[in-house]
Design a protein around this motif. Structure first.
Motif, PDB file in Angstrom:
ATOM      1  N   VAL A  20      -1.792   6.053  -2.637  1.00 10.57           N
ATOM      2  CA  VAL A  20      -1.399   7.455  -2.706  1.00 10.57           C
ATOM      3  C   VAL A  20      -2.513   8.311  -3.301  1.00 10.57           C
ATOM      4  O   VAL A  20      -3.101   7.966  -4.327  1.00 10.57           O
ATOM      5  N   THR A  21      -2.779   9.428  -2.646  1.00  7.42           N
ATOM      6  CA  THR A  21      -3.677  10.436  -3.197  1.00  7.42           C
ATOM      7  C   THR A  21      -2.839  11.461  -3.962  1.00  7.42           C
ATOM      8  O   THR A  21      -1.799  11.891  -3.480  1.00  7.42           O
ATOM      9  N   ASP A  22      -3.269  11.839  -5.148  1.00  4.49           N
ATOM     10  CA  ASP A  22      -2.523  12.753  -6.016  1.00  4.49           C
ATOM     11  C   ASP A  22      -1.088  12.260  -6.198  1.00  4.49           C
ATOM     12  O   ASP A  22      -0.122  12.927  -5.837  1.00  4.49           O
ATOM     13  N   PRO A  23      -0.920  11.073  -6.772  1.00  2.00           N
ATOM     14  CA  PRO A  23       0.403  10.438  -6.822  1.00  2.00           C
ATOM     15  C   PRO A  23       1.336  11.049  -7.857  1.00  2.00           C
ATOM     16  O   PRO A  23       0.903  11.713  -8.809  1.00  2.00           O
TER      17      PRO A  23
ATOM     18  N   PHE B 283       3.979   2.167 -20.112  1.00  2.78           N
ATOM     19  CA  PHE B 283       4.215   2.779 -18.803  1.00  2.78           C
ATOM     20  C   PHE B 283       4.118   4.302 -18.806  1.00  2.78           C
ATOM     21  O   PHE B 283       4.071   4.911 -17.734  1.00  2.78           O
ATOM     22  N   ASP B 284       4.093   4.927 -19.969  1.00  2.00           N
ATOM     23  CA  ASP B 284       4.070   6.390 -20.034  1.00  2.00           C
ATOM     24  C   ASP B 284       2.813   6.941 -19.361  1.00  2.00           C
ATOM     25  O   ASP B 284       1.690   6.570 -19.726  1.00  2.00           O
ATOM     26  N   GLY B 285       2.994   7.797 -18.385  1.00  2.00           N
ATOM     27  CA  GLY B 285       1.864   8.434 -17.711  1.00  2.00           C
ATOM     28  C   GLY B 285       1.292   7.666 -16.540  1.00  2.00           C
ATOM     29  O   GLY B 285       0.406   8.173 -15.844  1.00  2.00           O
ATOM     30  N   ILE B 286       1.763   6.445 -16.296  1.00  6.34           N
ATOM     31  CA  ILE B 286       1.223   5.636 -15.196  1.00  6.34           C
ATOM     32  C   ILE B 286       1.737   6.141 -13.850  1.00  6.34           C
ATOM     33  O   ILE B 286       2.903   6.523 -13.713  1.00  6.34           O
ATOM     34  N   VAL B 287       0.866   6.104 -12.849  1.00  5.48           N
ATOM     35  CA  VAL B 287       1.189   6.672 -11.534  1.00  5.48           C
ATOM     36  C   VAL B 287       1.873   5.644 -10.633  1.00  5.48           C
ATOM     37  O   VAL B 287       1.792   4.430 -10.852  1.00  5.48           O
ATOM     38  N   TRP B 288       2.550   6.185  -9.607  1.00  3.91           N
ATOM     39  CA  TRP B 288       3.079   5.367  -8.512  1.00  3.91           C
ATOM     40  C   TRP B 288       1.952   5.271  -7.486  1.00  3.91           C
ATOM     41  O   TRP B 288       1.835   6.102  -6.581  1.00  3.91           O
ATOM     42  N   HIS B 289       1.127   4.260  -7.629  1.00  2.00           N
ATOM     43  CA  HIS B 289      -0.129   4.231  -6.888  1.00  2.00           C
ATOM     44  C   HIS B 289       0.014   3.753  -5.439  1.00  2.00           C
ATOM     45  O   HIS B 289      -0.837   4.048  -4.606  1.00  2.00           O
ATOM     46  N   ARG B 290       1.062   3.010  -5.144  1.00  2.00           N
ATOM     47  CA  ARG B 290       1.235   2.455  -3.792  1.00  2.00           C
ATOM     48  C   ARG B 290       2.679   2.657  -3.361  1.00  2.00           C
ATOM     49  O   ARG B 290       3.600   2.081  -3.955  1.00  2.00           O
TER      50      ARG B 290
ATOM     51  N   GLY C 200       2.189   7.028   0.327  1.00  2.00           N
ATOM     52  CA  GLY C 200       0.762   6.868   0.551  1.00  2.00           C
ATOM     53  C   GLY C 200       0.380   6.879   2.015  1.00  2.00           C
ATOM     54  O   GLY C 200       1.214   7.089   2.894  1.00  2.00           O
ATOM     55  N   GLU C 201      -0.890   6.614   2.249  1.00  5.49           N
ATOM     56  CA  GLU C 201      -1.436   6.695   3.601  1.00  5.49           C
ATOM     57  C   GLU C 201      -1.756   5.306   4.143  1.00  5.49           C
ATOM     58  O   GLU C 201      -2.145   4.408   3.405  1.00  5.49           O
ATOM     59  N   GLY C 202      -1.599   5.152   5.448  1.00  9.13           N
ATOM     60  CA  GLY C 202      -1.981   3.906   6.107  1.00  9.13           C
ATOM     61  C   GLY C 202      -1.078   2.746   5.734  1.00  9.13           C
ATOM     62  O   GLY C 202      -0.102   2.877   5.008  1.00  9.13           O
ATOM     63  N   ASP C 203      -1.451   1.577   6.242  1.00  4.84           N
ATOM     64  CA  ASP C 203      -0.655   0.389   5.992  1.00  4.84           C
ATOM     65  C   ASP C 203      -0.647   0.004   4.514  1.00  4.84           C
ATOM     66  O   ASP C 203       0.306  -0.583   4.025  1.00  4.84           O
TER      67      ASP C 203
ATOM     68  N   GLY D 121      -4.372   2.655 -11.971  1.00  2.00           N
ATOM     69  CA  GLY D 121      -3.906   3.434 -10.837  1.00  2.00           C
ATOM     70  C   GLY D 121      -4.566   3.062  -9.529  1.00  2.00           C
ATOM     71  O   GLY D 121      -4.505   3.811  -8.553  1.00  2.00           O
ATOM     72  N   THR D 122      -5.205   1.899  -9.482  1.00  2.00           N
ATOM     73  CA  THR D 122      -5.930   1.470  -8.291  1.00  2.00           C
ATOM     74  C   THR D 122      -5.301   0.258  -7.617  1.00  2.00           C
ATOM     75  O   THR D 122      -5.699  -0.121  -6.521  1.00  2.00           O
TER      76      THR D 122
END
Length: 306
Positions: A232-235, A85-92, A225-228, A106-107
């Protein structure tokens, strides 16, 4: 799921006629000091069950609850100990919902190399499990297992089952840790989410494996993040994730949570029920916690030289 005023008003008081003489009434007594919870009413979260998530927004501490989801707790420990988990983003991240992470890509499409997990949407509760009820709606009981809000069948049903146990499930209150998955029930792997607000439609549909005992404010501060879809951009990201038991003693944080078997908890539950009335939910009860070993706040960046 994987892709899953204040209005200030001023009042002018106009005094007509002579100023009244000062009265000699006794001033009201000072407010009583806040109640102090005795040390015996705190429960220490075992270091083996304490997941320490350092993020770009601060530290989150999650109590793992192996009694309700042993497979998912084992996976969280395994991936944490591997540094996955180290370095993983909060993508949603969706504001009134949850913050999701655990995808190395991250997608929302990635996962670990380990096999997917069998769903653990419910668990079997026996009389030995240490459940503390706080309310009994028709045909059910709601309360706490350790720090986790749960709902179960009533104790009386135990006498009618072969294993003398009843069904229970975690409730998706703020701070609950759940496992993301695809449409298939048995497709959870490494992606997980932490609840920012209650969301009962997830109950018994996504496996619950833990509860935030410190840092819910951090969870709610993670970039939305954006929309429904909430992508996230630049999370924000998790910088380091560890099991407390694996940290050197000098670095190891501790988490004390109000013991749900304590008189102070019973008073807290009663106060909350009385305050909320017919709108009461077990999600309204926030367990106090005391944490030691918090990391220092990240330094503030100095502006670049002119």
């Amino acid at each position: 799921m994987r892709n899953p005023a204040l209005i200030l008003s001023s009042l002018a008081v106009l005094l007509a006629g002579p100023v009244l003489a000062q009265t000699t009434e006794t001033p009201p007594p000072p407010p009583a000091p806040p109640a102090v919870t005795p040390p015996s009413e705190w429960r220490a979260v075992p270091p083996e069950n304490l997941m320490v998530i350092d993020t770009t927004k601060g530290r989150i501490m999650v109590e793992l609850i192996p009694e309700i989801a042993p497979l998912h707790v084992d996976r969280m420990r395994l991936l944490t100990r591997a540094g996955f988990f180290d370095g993983i983003v909060w993508h949603r991240v969706i504001d009134q919902f949850m913050a999701q992470t655990g995808d190395p890509l991250g997608t929302g499409e990635g996962q670990s190399a380990y096999p997917d997990l069998k769903a653990e949407f419910t668990f079997r509760r026996g009389p030995e499990m240490g459940f503390t009820p706080v309310a009994a709606p028709a045909g059910a009981q709601v309360g706490f297992l350790h720090s986790l809000p749960v709902q179960t069948q009533p104790d009386a049903v135990m006498a009618t089952t072969a294993d003398r146990k009843v069904h229970g499930w975690g409730l998706y209150c703020p701070g609950v840790a759940g496992m993301a998955r695809d449409d298939a029930p048995d497709s959870a792997n490494s992606q997980f989410f932490l609840m920012r607000q209650p969301y009962p439609s997830l109950d018994k549909r996504y496996s619950v494996w833990g509860m935030v005992v410190s840092g819910l404010d951090v969870v709610r501060s993670i970039k939305v993040g954006e929309g429904d879809g909430g992508m996230v951009t630049d999370p924000d990201r998790m910088t380091r994730v560890r099991i407390a038991a694996d940290l050197p003693e000098a670095e190891r944080p501790t988490a004390l949570v109000l013991d749900t078997a304590s008189p102070r908890f019973q008073a807290l539950a009663a106060e909350t029920r009385a305050a909320r009335g017919a709108d009461f939910s077990v999600c309204d009860i926030m367990l106090p916690a005391q944490v030691t070993g918090q990391p220092p706040a990240p330094p503030t960046q100095s502006p670049p030289a002119a």
